[in-house]
Scaffold this motif. Sequence first.
Motif, short mmCIF file in Angstrom:
data_model
loop_
_atom_site.label_atom_id
_atom_site.label_comp_id
_atom_site.label_asym_id
_atom_site.label_seq_id
_atom_site.Cartn_x
_atom_site.Cartn_y
_atom_site.Cartn_z
N GLU A 351 0.81 -1.22 0.00
CA GLU A 351 0.00 0.00 0.00
C GLU A 351 0.85 1.27 0.00
OE1 GLU A 351 -2.26 -3.40 0.86
OE2 GLU A 351 -0.49 -2.67 1.95
N GLU A 352 2.05 1.21 0.56
CA GLU A 352 2.87 2.42 0.63
C GLU A 352 3.76 2.62 -0.59
OE1 GLU A 352 5.89 2.35 3.76
OE2 GLU A 352 5.83 0.16 3.69
N LEU A 353 3.77 1.68 -1.51
CA LEU A 353 4.68 1.77 -2.65
C LEU A 353 4.45 3.02 -3.51
CD1 LEU A 353 4.90 -1.98 -3.76
CD2 LEU A 353 6.56 -0.66 -2.41
N PRO A 354 3.21 3.45 -3.78
CA PRO A 354 3.04 4.69 -4.55
C PRO A 354 3.67 5.90 -3.87
CG PRO A 354 1.00 3.43 -4.55
CD PRO A 354 1.91 2.76 -3.56
N GLU A 355 3.59 5.98 -2.54
CA GLU A 355 4.19 7.09 -1.81
C GLU A 355 5.72 7.02 -1.90
OE1 GLU A 355 4.40 10.59 0.16
OE2 GLU A 355 2.59 9.61 -0.58
N ILE A 356 6.26 5.81 -1.89
CA ILE A 356 7.71 5.65 -1.99
C ILE A 356 8.19 6.06 -3.38
CG2 ILE A 356 9.57 3.93 -1.93
CD1 ILE A 356 8.03 2.50 0.29
N VAL A 357 7.39 5.81 -4.39
CA VAL A 357 7.73 6.29 -5.74
C VAL A 357 7.85 7.81 -5.74
CG1 VAL A 357 6.89 6.55 -8.11
CG2 VAL A 357 6.71 4.33 -6.96
N LYS A 358 6.90 8.49 -5.13
CA LYS A 358 6.94 9.95 -5.06
C LYS A 358 8.20 10.42 -4.33
CE LYS A 358 1.90 10.55 -5.00
NZ LYS A 358 0.74 11.03 -4.19
N ASN A 359 8.56 9.71 -3.27
CA ASN A 359 9.74 10.07 -2.49
C ASN A 359 11.00 9.94 -3.34
OD1 ASN A 359 12.15 9.17 -0.69
ND2 ASN A 359 10.77 10.18 0.75
N ALA A 360 11.08 8.87 -4.12
CA ALA A 360 12.26 8.65 -4.97
C ALA A 360 12.44 9.80 -5.96
CB ALA A 360 12.12 7.32 -5.72
N ARG A 361 11.35 10.27 -6.52
CA ARG A 361 11.41 11.35 -7.49
C ARG A 361 11.72 12.69 -6.79
NH1 ARG A 361 11.28 10.34 -13.03
NH2 ARG A 361 9.57 8.88 -12.68
N HIS A 362 11.18 12.88 -5.59
CA HIS A 362 11.37 14.13 -4.86
C HIS A 362 12.80 14.29 -4.35
CE1 HIS A 362 10.87 17.30 -1.88
NE2 HIS A 362 11.25 16.47 -0.92
N THR A 363 13.38 13.21 -3.84
CA THR A 363 14.66 13.33 -3.15
C THR A 363 15.86 13.24 -4.09
OG1 THR A 363 14.60 10.96 -2.66
CG2 THR A 363 13.77 12.47 -0.96
N MET A 364 15.83 12.28 -5.00
CA MET A 364 16.97 12.09 -5.90
C MET A 364 16.51 11.96 -7.34
SD MET A 364 19.72 9.90 -3.65
CE MET A 364 21.01 10.39 -4.78
N ASP A 377 6.72 7.36 -13.43
CA ASP A 377 6.29 6.92 -12.11
C ASP A 377 5.56 5.59 -12.18
OD1 ASP A 377 7.41 9.15 -11.03
OD2 ASP A 377 5.53 10.17 -10.54
N GLU A 378 4.80 5.40 -13.25
CA GLU A 378 4.10 4.12 -13.43
C GLU A 378 5.10 2.98 -13.60
OE1 GLU A 378 3.44 6.93 -15.07
OE2 GLU A 378 1.54 7.42 -14.08
N ASP A 379 6.18 3.23 -14.33
CA ASP A 379 7.22 2.21 -14.48
C ASP A 379 7.88 1.90 -13.14
OD1 ASP A 379 6.91 2.12 -17.31
OD2 ASP A 379 8.27 3.83 -17.55
N CYS A 380 8.14 2.94 -12.36
CA CYS A 380 8.77 2.74 -11.04
C CYS A 380 7.87 1.91 -10.14
CB CYS A 380 9.05 4.09 -10.39
SG CYS A 380 10.29 5.07 -11.24
N LEU A 381 6.59 2.23 -10.13
CA LEU A 381 5.66 1.48 -9.30
C LEU A 381 5.61 0.02 -9.74
CD1 LEU A 381 3.57 1.40 -7.06
CD2 LEU A 381 1.84 2.13 -8.72
N LYS A 382 5.64 -0.21 -11.03
CA LYS A 382 5.62 -1.58 -11.53
C LYS A 382 6.87 -2.34 -11.10
CE LYS A 382 5.02 -4.31 -15.77
NZ LYS A 382 4.89 -4.25 -17.24
#
Length: 389
Positions: A351-364, A377-382
Amino acid sequence: MNFNYYVPVRILFGRGQLNNLHQQTLPGKKALIVISSGKSIRANGYLDQLEGQLDKAGVSYVVFDKVMPNPMLKHVTEGAALAKAEQCDFVIGFGGGSSIDSAKAIAVMATNDGNYWDYVGAGSGKGQPVKNQPLPIVAITTTAGTGTEADPWAVITKEDTNEKIGSGWDCTFPYLSIVDPELMVSIPPTLTAYQGFDALFHSTEGYLNTTANVMSDLFALKAIESIGANLDKAVADGKNLDARDNVALANTLSGIVESVSGCISEHSLEHALSAYHPNLPHGAGLIMISKAYYTFFAKSGSCDDRLVKMAQALGKTEASQPMDFVDALVDLQRRCHVDQLKMSDYGITREELPEIVKNARHTMGHLFHVDPAVLTDEDCLKIYQESYR
């Protein structure tokens, strides 16, 4: 054929090199020794060995021993305050990547005002210039994972915002580094594997990076070859010094790759995972996502030739297709007994994976800009979802 090459580190490499520290011209007379909060550095006698070398050199020292496996901003702040209070004039990072990375950040804050996050150039960092020269840094690695002894980077987590970000400047290259494989024989098999794959991915990412060049390619392919031929041997027998030598060499070469080329988004994706779950070892997180991650690029058609060359370097000499690299990678993970890692064992939920995708894009997010193909982001979530167990 255009490249910039700047790796101004004196590296003492080889068995027993720690014993030569007292013979070096050290950059000060009082050191802050930065080590982890664990017991191994002391229990194995390594700290005593270092202190004996400093005594021979006529250097006094104070020990800061609060560093976590994923280094925290609060400990950088605390370590810098100790360095100032004790009037230390250089910093020794002694241990794994977390200790050396922390030492670099502490060295910055021992001579500059404000908060370390004022100087971080991503996420919520302010990206201010480092005005004052940091304290000189001596890096003594007891692991073969991050290559931080040969690069300027320090990865620190801002714990209140779950931001895990790598930062570095020309002034945070170590003044002197020691890579002594005899200090690595006590590393348990699982951690040996985690660290070795971290080193591997520094080189595979550096080789696929759009900024890769003739110099970084030389170091990357040699590092990949050394890990492919030796990591499973070091995992099977930690006292196999020939294997330890070669994995340690690969790690240092990968650090040079980090200086001349750099990581791509695989590291962004892992940093986000361990920012939310700091009990997740960095190398383990990279292993978990690596099959799906490199499969994406193998199917993208963006870097076929490079994937084939990496497969050949990893030991699959007959490789001719991009997916051969993924096969070689999974085979090495199997031989090192780390092919069945589970995100759920570290408290990560789907359930938290979409939020972690956002974090990856925001931080680095800048690392996504040097990928060989566009990762949405869709590729990252996949990738996360396909990696989830």
